[in-house]
Design a protein around this motif. Structure first.
Motif, mmCIF file in Angstrom:
data_model
loop_
_atom_site.group_PDB
_atom_site.id
_atom_site.type_symbol
_atom_site.label_atom_id
_atom_site.label_comp_id
_atom_site.label_asym_id
_atom_site.label_seq_id
_atom_site.Cartn_x
_atom_site.Cartn_y
_atom_site.Cartn_z
ATOM 1 N N ASP A 13 47.528 39.275 37.368
ATOM 2 C CA ASP A 13 46.071 38.297 37.856
ATOM 3 C C ASP A 13 45.295 38.761 38.591
ATOM 4 O O ASP A 13 43.771 38.628 38.119
ATOM 5 N N ASP A 14 45.369 39.081 40.188
ATOM 6 C CA ASP A 14 44.690 40.134 40.550
ATOM 7 C C ASP A 14 43.864 41.472 39.696
ATOM 8 O O ASP A 14 42.867 41.439 40.512
ATOM 9 N N LEU A 15 44.066 41.974 39.134
ATOM 10 C CA LEU A 15 43.914 42.977 38.181
ATOM 11 C C LEU A 15 42.515 42.511 37.994
ATOM 12 O O LEU A 15 41.884 42.866 37.619
ATOM 13 N N GLU A 33 32.665 32.674 35.503
ATOM 14 C CA GLU A 33 33.502 30.981 35.610
ATOM 15 C C GLU A 33 34.893 31.649 35.161
ATOM 16 O O GLU A 33 35.543 30.774 35.729
ATOM 17 N N VAL A 34 35.483 33.175 34.242
ATOM 18 C CA VAL A 34 36.763 33.289 35.175
ATOM 19 C C VAL A 34 37.061 33.507 36.285
ATOM 20 O O VAL A 34 38.099 32.974 36.895
ATOM 21 N N LEU A 35 36.498 33.932 37.427
ATOM 22 C CA LEU A 35 36.090 33.328 38.931
ATOM 23 C C LEU A 35 36.650 32.182 39.457
ATOM 24 O O LEU A 35 37.065 31.989 40.079
ATOM 25 N N TYR A 36 35.688 31.005 39.257
ATOM 26 C CA TYR A 36 35.748 30.095 39.727
ATOM 27 C C TYR A 36 37.543 29.710 38.870
ATOM 28 O O TYR A 36 38.086 28.924 39.680
ATOM 29 N N ARG A 37 37.540 29.723 37.517
ATOM 30 C CA ARG A 37 38.486 29.280 36.671
ATOM 31 C C ARG A 37 40.005 29.457 37.474
ATOM 32 O O ARG A 37 41.516 28.802 37.736
ATOM 33 N N SER A 38 40.321 31.152 38.367
ATOM 34 C CA SER A 38 41.084 32.222 38.508
ATOM 35 C C SER A 38 40.893 31.288 40.255
ATOM 36 O O SER A 38 42.339 31.413 40.689
ATOM 37 N N VAL A 39 40.052 31.218 41.292
ATOM 38 C CA VAL A 39 40.723 30.755 43.195
ATOM 39 C C VAL A 39 40.259 28.836 42.817
ATOM 40 O O VAL A 39 41.006 29.442 43.890
ATOM 41 N N PHE A 80 39.432 39.137 47.173
ATOM 42 C CA PHE A 80 38.167 38.949 46.849
ATOM 43 C C PHE A 80 39.434 37.081 47.022
ATOM 44 O O PHE A 80 38.199 36.410 47.842
ATOM 45 N N ARG A 81 39.859 36.971 46.695
ATOM 46 C CA ARG A 81 41.543 35.906 47.197
ATOM 47 C C ARG A 81 40.589 35.805 48.752
ATOM 48 O O ARG A 81 40.309 34.254 49.047
ATOM 49 N N GLY A 82 41.086 36.946 49.572
ATOM 50 C CA GLY A 82 41.115 36.058 50.776
ATOM 51 C C GLY A 82 39.375 36.106 51.297
ATOM 52 O O GLY A 82 39.182 35.284 52.727
ATOM 53 N N TRP A 83 38.662 36.966 50.660
ATOM 54 C CA TRP A 83 37.334 36.751 50.890
ATOM 55 C C TRP A 83 36.926 35.233 50.718
ATOM 56 O O TRP A 83 35.813 34.408 51.911
ATOM 57 N N THR A 84 37.367 34.831 49.386
ATOM 58 C CA THR A 84 36.791 33.366 49.575
ATOM 59 C C THR A 84 37.947 32.511 49.992
ATOM 60 O O THR A 84 36.592 31.402 50.906
#
Length: 203
Positions: A13-15, A33-39, A80-84
């Protein structure tokens, strides 16, 4: 990959998230949109546990900043997860300061109506969102944050330490105390997964 003497495992998932980040930074709207749906599910769950019914508004403010600052981000999917999460946390804490940290609870009664039943269910059973929020609201803010960052946003200990600006041993202690407190409140041996699912952990 090694960091601090520990092996870091990179999930599929992170890759995929890291690939989407790079594409979104190049202006690919579908990738954003992929970023948004994932995070977003994890961020929203974290914010539900911290600011309760105001989670949607705080998340919207966080995403405006994420979109604006995305070109400056450097890192992989987990980064990116940590940054958001850092951005969402800053907005959440600002929101709590404005309305008064003493009002962090969601307004649900304690114990919540489902509590008697849940106390007798198997550990890890799915919890109603209101119950998960009420459980988290009983924890000191620092413990709640660590539990949410770990089990809802799915960050590792070093990343949580960076997000919160605390040493890793402190984060480890807060996680242990928070998990034990939740287990005592619910009368179950392992409730973090159930709380995470109820607050929006992606499945």
């Amino acid at each position: 990959m090694r960091k601090g003497g520990q092996v870091q495992r990179v999930s599929a998932d992170d890759l995929a998230l890291g690939t989407a980040v790079a594409q979104a930074q190049d202006g690919d709207e579908a990738a954003f949109e992929v970023l948004y749906r994932s995070v977003q599910p994890g961020l929203h769950g974290y914010l539900c546990g911290i600011v309760g019914e105001d989670a949607e508004d705080v998340a919207a403010a966080a995403w405006r900043e994420i979109a604006r600052e995305l070109p400056r981000f450097r890192g992989d999917g987990h980064g990116f997860r940590g940054w958001t999460a850092s951005i969402a946390r800053r907005h959440a804490r600002g929101h709590l300061r404005r309305r008064g940290a003493s009002h962090r609870t969601t307004g649900s009664s304690w114990p919540p109506p489902a509590m008697d039943h849940l106390a007798h269910t198997l550990p890890g059973a799915t919890l109603p969102t209101e119950t998960a929020q009420a459980l988290i609201a009983q924890l000191p803010l620092a413990q709640a944050e660590v539990v949410l960052l770990r089990h809802v946003i799915c960050l590792d200990e070093p990343t949580i330490a960076r997000v919160m600006g605390r040493p890793s041993p402190v984060v480890r202690l807060l996680a242990r105390r928070g998990t034990r407190s939740l287990a005592r409140l619910l009368g179950a041996g392992d409730v973090t997964h159930g709380v995470a699912r109820a607050l929006g952990e992606p499945t």
